[in-house]
Design an enzyme around this catalytic site. Structure first.
Site, PDB file in Angstrom:
ATOM      1  N   ASP A   1      20.785  -2.935 -24.890  1.00 50.45           N
ATOM      2  CA  ASP A   1      19.834  -3.582 -25.809  1.00 50.45           C
ATOM      3  C   ASP A   1      20.529  -4.665 -26.630  1.00 50.45           C
ATOM      4  O   ASP A   1      21.719  -4.557 -26.929  1.00 50.45           O
ATOM      5  CB  ASP A   1      19.245  -2.506 -26.729  1.00 50.45           C
ATOM      6  CG  ASP A   1      17.931  -2.945 -27.346  1.00 50.45           C
ATOM      7  OD1 ASP A   1      17.442  -4.044 -27.014  1.00 50.45           O
ATOM      8  OD2 ASP A   1      17.398  -2.194 -28.175  1.00 50.45           O
TER       9      ASP A   1
ATOM     10  N   ASN B   1       8.624  -3.545 -20.005  1.00 44.83           N
ATOM     11  CA  ASN B   1       9.099  -4.941 -19.998  1.00 44.83           C
ATOM     12  C   ASN B   1       8.152  -5.885 -19.246  1.00 44.83           C
ATOM     13  O   ASN B   1       8.219  -7.101 -19.420  1.00 44.83           O
ATOM     14  CB  ASN B   1      10.505  -5.055 -19.405  1.00 44.83           C
ATOM     15  CG  ASN B   1      11.603  -4.546 -20.327  1.00 44.83           C
ATOM     16  OD1 ASN B   1      12.679  -4.151 -19.865  1.00 44.83           O
ATOM     17  ND2 ASN B   1      11.352  -4.536 -21.628  1.00 44.83           N
TER      18      ASN B   1
END
Ligand code: FPP
Length: 239
Positions: free
Chosen positions: A17, A65
């Protein structure tokens, strides 16, 4: 890796991340963060192998996503194409077996073909396993397993008392892969975000504020060192 570290995680999982924040802090487009993230992945893979781990699972693209702007999705898919095109020969030479897990039906046919080719090329490699979670969501993975259970049950091929942990595990994308021992998440967030929910029931979690593109082998060694100092009890009592 210092000689003093004896308890090495067999399977490391990483939620990579912070690529976007890394790029934003430098006034760069998000894709530059993802590109730098792909480089960090290459170093992390080498570092995992050097440390003596056998499996690395990375969260490259989650089922959520797909909700990102179309430009970012196509940039990430292009990065994946390049990764599969440019890195696969080196992975193969290094004895690495590649496996991609997730709902691959959503991917473009050319990427699916690249993945199939890469998996077929590396399928007999035994030195190390790189598992790429792509279009992956753990709840979705569990749903598809439950659907198989329902089908097998409806056709009388399984009885309720044959359903146990190992049976459910065998229906997941990760069948034949041991559960992760250590799960690392970068960039300060402290949640699993639908990653390996079943498999990480007893996994040691390690959170760091380092953004993924800045994550170096030294950071990986720190995570492994902390892991090796933890006592894993799997729900049992301490002595
Ligand atoms: C999270 O950062 C990262 C991703 C959604 C993609 C991870 C992909 C790579 C590291 C590229 C390399 C992988 C392969 C297989 C080529 P973010 O964009 O959510 O960052 P932010 O939270 O700071 O916005």
């Amino acid at each position: 890796m210092p000689d003093s570290i004896s308890n090495i995680p067999t399977h490391v999982a990483i939620i990579m991340d912070g690529n976007g924040r890394w790029a934003k802090a430098r006034g760069l487009p998000r894709i530059m963060g993802h590109k730098k993230g792909a480089e960090a992945l290459r170093s992390a893979l080498d570092a995992c192998m050097k440390a003596g781990s056998r499996y690395l699972t990375i969260y490259a693209f989650s089922s959520e996503n797909w909700k990102r702007p179309i430009v970012e999705i196509s940039d990430l898919m292009e990065l994946l194409r390049t990764f599969l095109d440019k890195e696969i020969a080196a992975l193969h030479r290094g004895g690495i077996q590649l496996k991609v897990i997730g709902d691959l039906s959503k991917l473009a046919p050319d990427i699916r073909a690249q993945i199939e080719g890469a998996e077929a090329l590396t399928k007999d490699n035994k030195k190390f396993n790189l598992i790429v979670a792509l279009s992956y969501g753990a709840r979705q993975e569990i749903i598809q397993a439950m659907r198989k259970v329902a089908e097998l049950s409806a056709s009388g091929r399984i009885a309720p008392d044959t359903i146990d942990e190992s049976f459910i595990s065998s229906l997941l994308y990760t069948h034949a892969i041991p559960d992760p021992d250590l799960l690392i998440r970068t960039a300060g967030e402290q949640r699993l975000s639908n990653f390996l929910l079943w498999q990480s029931a007893y996994t040691e979690l390690y959170f760091t504020s380092v953004l993924w593109p800045d994550f170096t082998p030294k950071h990986l060694q720190e995570a492994i060192a902390e892991y090796s100092n933890r006592e894993r009890r799997y729900g049992t009592r301490s002595e």
